[in-house]
Design an enzyme around this catalytic site. Structure first.
Site, short mmCIF file in Angstrom:
data_model
loop_
_atom_site.label_atom_id
_atom_site.label_comp_id
_atom_site.label_asym_id
_atom_site.label_seq_id
_atom_site.Cartn_x
_atom_site.Cartn_y
_atom_site.Cartn_z
N CYS A 161 0.84 -1.18 0.00
CA CYS A 161 0.00 0.00 0.00
C CYS A 161 0.88 1.24 0.00
O CYS A 161 2.08 1.16 0.20
CB CYS A 161 -0.91 0.02 1.23
SG CYS A 161 -1.87 -1.49 1.44
N HIS A 193 11.64 -31.36 -25.50
CA HIS A 193 11.24 -32.03 -24.26
C HIS A 193 9.86 -31.58 -23.80
O HIS A 193 9.56 -31.64 -22.60
CB HIS A 193 12.29 -31.77 -23.18
CG HIS A 193 13.64 -32.28 -23.53
ND1 HIS A 193 13.99 -33.61 -23.45
CD2 HIS A 193 14.73 -31.63 -24.02
CE1 HIS A 193 15.25 -33.76 -23.85
NE2 HIS A 193 15.72 -32.57 -24.21
#
EC number: 2.6.1.16
Length: 682
Positions: free
Chosen positions: A2, A578
């Site tokens: 914040c 892969h």
């Protein structure tokens, strides 16, 4: 996650409208820290009303929505003038409770608003505290952890042993019960014209402005031990004894203003004179006098807090002629990379000196291993420079995501040197990893963009990347400056290696030409915009490369996903067979980064595999690369530089592409959903 901003005017007449404008402008500077809701608390009475009252105004949405809401408050006279007033404001990014007006800050102690508080951080024991307070009859309105703090200070006040207990004593007792990270600013009807602020693990600084001479440049730290038994005898007495020599104020009790903020960018337009609070400092302002005290004394404590002068200029944090901060920051990179190198790289003598590391260089050279730790973009900067660091230092280099590093309880030894990379210097996971390594005796090095940040203060030494303020949530210029800072470290480490002198000179020549080469890449913006026009309707995008440019793919994919909300994946080209090859078809957009470097031939193999599956690759390649362009659907030709610096040039087209994709898709580039710039919670 914040932004905190508060403003006190002491003997400086201000209308309520002027106070609102100051608070809103401060929040707008901090909106990058969070922007799902915002709120303010100011004095609500209009002089004719004798009873003191605090008015809360809170709104879901960005600060602009709050600004509009303030002027709808019929009960408040905007023209009424206050000679002394304290107002607090907050912009929120939700961690506890959904974004809503009731969950936004300031949070209040009760329906009478006796105490209000703004908070950045997370209170980890708030559930236990809430359960206790509910058992005492305190009713909760929100889902936030912060409301617990407001109720707790009301509980301490209601159960005070003496009527003249000080505001700072109440706050002191409250924070002794809190666990977690916080920066807090309190306001109360019981202490009109007073402010109390404190921090632990979250950043907080105080700016001071006065046209009169200030009483001191060094604010002494006061110590006391306040317990239930001795508060009457000690706390009350000591606070009454405070004289002007222990406080910061305008000489002669003249007019002075104080600004409290999470970040210097909210203060710099008002003053460049600031005090950075340390963990567990309690700063109190009463009668225009600022004092700082701590509960406990330790041997490492500084005896005072110095007023520091910021060098940041207001125009540095404005958008200028650009439509978004991110776009502005992308185009600032020729200057930001030059500033990162300025005064550090001597291009005539081929030497590099990082002043923040020179006193520890012998110790660093004796280490057995380098560990480089970061999150998000900072982690990618570490990946991008790992290979050249290994080459120049001849040391094993581990690159770690801070959260995973902590989850594994990674072994760390006294002869390790650990780097902590963070633009803000406040990244929670990276800060926790820093403390983990310090506890185990490793030498710690910070690489940050923020002077006075927690990481820059808590590390043994460090490098300030000097990229200038970065407001856009998606990091751009900080990445390239982090990249260069780590390369400069490698060059400094290898200065006495005879076998590496030719390589060092090649890299230093490459650094010298970087600003001009970046300008050349930025001139391709129109071509990249045209590419974005073809891609912005897509739902997924692959970015592929290897070697020095694997990090480019990771960083480019991150930029695309965080501001365009497209699925985007950075793929190591060596892993294509892969699994990722299954994704390739004529519909799947594929960006390939293929540069003239040691991996060029292997990247050509990956390119052949993509085209064999009817892929239509968009290739980022070197200007003289006719081989790759034969198989490309489209090419973006980039200037060539030394292999280990090529990633700086190749990432910029991906930064621009992500920006234009987000704009075309109708999204707010500077404020992507669910994200905040400074990640100060785990």
């Amino acid at each position: 996650m914040c932004g905190i901003f508060a403003y006190m005017n002491y003997r400086v007449p201000r209308t309520r409208k002027e106070i609102f404008e100051t608070l809103i402008k401060g929040l707008q500077r901090l909106e990058y820290r969070g922007y799902d809701s915002a709120g303010v608390a100011i004095d609500g009475n209009n002089h004719e009303v004798k009873e003191r009252h605090i008015q809360l105004v809170k709104k879901r949405g960005k600060v602009k929505a709050l600004d509009e809401e303030l002027y709808k408050q019929d009960s408040m006279d905007l023209k009424v003038e206050f000679e002394t007033h304290f107002g607090i404001a907050h912009t929120r990014w939700a961690t506890h409770g959904v974004p809503s007006a009731v969950n936004s800050h300031p949070q209040r102690s009760d329906k009478g608003n006796e105490f209000v508080v703004i908070h950045n951080g997370i209170i980890t024991n708030y559930k236990d505290l809430r359960k206790f307070l509910e058992s005492k009859g305190y009713e909760f309105e929100s889902e936030t952890d912060t409301e617990t703090i407001a109720k707790l200070i009301k509980y301490v006040f209601d159960n005070r042993e003496t009527e003249d207990i000080t505001f700072s004593t109440l706050v002191e007792r409250v924070i002794q019960q809190l666990e977690g990270a916080f920066a807090l600013v309190f306001k109360s009807v019981h202490y009109p014209g007073e402010a109390v602020a404190t921090r632990r693990g979250s950043p907080l600084l105080i700016g001071v402005r006065s046209k009169y001479k200030l009483s001191t440049e060094q604010i002494p730290i006061l110590y006391r031990t306040c317990t239930l038994e001795n508060v009457k005898n000690i706390c009350k007495t000591r606070m009454k004894r405070l004289d002007s020599s222990a406080c910061l104020h305008a000489v002669g009790d003249k007019a002075v203003e104080f600004f409290f903020a999470s970040d210097a960018s909210a203060i710099i337009e008002h003053t460049n004179r600031v005090i950075f609070l340390e963990d567990d400092d309690i700063a109190a302002v009463a009668d225009g006098k600022l004092s700082i005290h701590r509960v406990k004394r330790s041997a490492s404590d500084d005896p005072s807090r110095a007023i520091q002068t910021l060098q940041m200029e207001l125009q540095q944090i404005m958008k200028g002629n650009f439509s978004a901060f991110m776009q502005k920051e992308i185009f600032e990179q020729p200057e930001s990379v030059f500033n990162t190198m300025r005064g550090r790289v001597n291009f005539e003598t081929n030497t590099v000196l990082l002043g923040g590391l020179k006193d520890h260089l012998k110790e660093i050279r004796r280490c057995r291993r380098l560990i480089v730790i970061g999150c998000g973009t900072s982690y990618h900067a570490a990946v991008a420079t790992r290979q050249v660091l290994e080459e120049l230092t001849e040391l094993p280099v581990m690159v770690e995501l801070a959260s995973d590093f902590l989850d594994r309880n990674t072994p760390v030894f006294r002869d390790d040197v650990c780097f902590f990379i963070s633009q803000s210097g406040e990244t929670a996971d990276t800060l926790l990893a820093l403390r983990y390594c310090k506890d185990r005796g490793a030498l710690t090095v910070g690489v940050t963009n923020t002077v006075g940040s927690s990481i820059s203060r808590e590390t043994d030494c460090g490098v300030h990347i000097n990229a200038g303020p970065e407001i856009g949530v998606a990091s751009t210029k900080a990445y390239t400056s982090q990249f260069i800072s780590l390369v400069m470290f490698g060059l400094m480490m290898s200065e006495d290696r005879i076998s590496l002198q030719n390589r060092r000179q090649e890299i230093i020549r490459g650094l010298r030409s970087l600003p001009e080469l970046i300008k050349e890449v930025l001139s391709l913006e129109e071509k990249i915009h045209d590419l974005a026009l073809e891609l912005y309707t897509q739902r997924s995008l692959l970015v592929m490369g290897r070697g020095y440019n694997y990090a480019t793919c990771l960083e480019g994919a991150l930029k695309i996903k965080e501001i365009t909300y497209m699925h985007s994946e950075g793929i190591l080209a060596g892993e294509l067979k892969h699994g990722p090859l299954a994704l390739i078809d004529k519909q799947m957009p594929v960006i390939m980064v293929i540069m003239k470097d040691p991996c060029f031939a292997k990247c050509q193999n990956a390119l052949q595999q993509v085209t064999a599956r009817q892929g239509r690759p968009i290739i980022l390649c070197s200007k003289d690369d006719t081989e790759s362009s034969k198989f490309a659907y489209k090419t973006i030709e980039l200037p060539h530089t030394v292999d280990c610096l090529q990633g700086i040039l190749s990432v910029i087209p991906l930064q621009l592409l992500s920006f234009h994709l987000a704009v075309l898709r109708g999204y707010d580039v500077d404020f992507p959903r669910n994200l905040a710039k400074s990640v100060t919670v785990e």
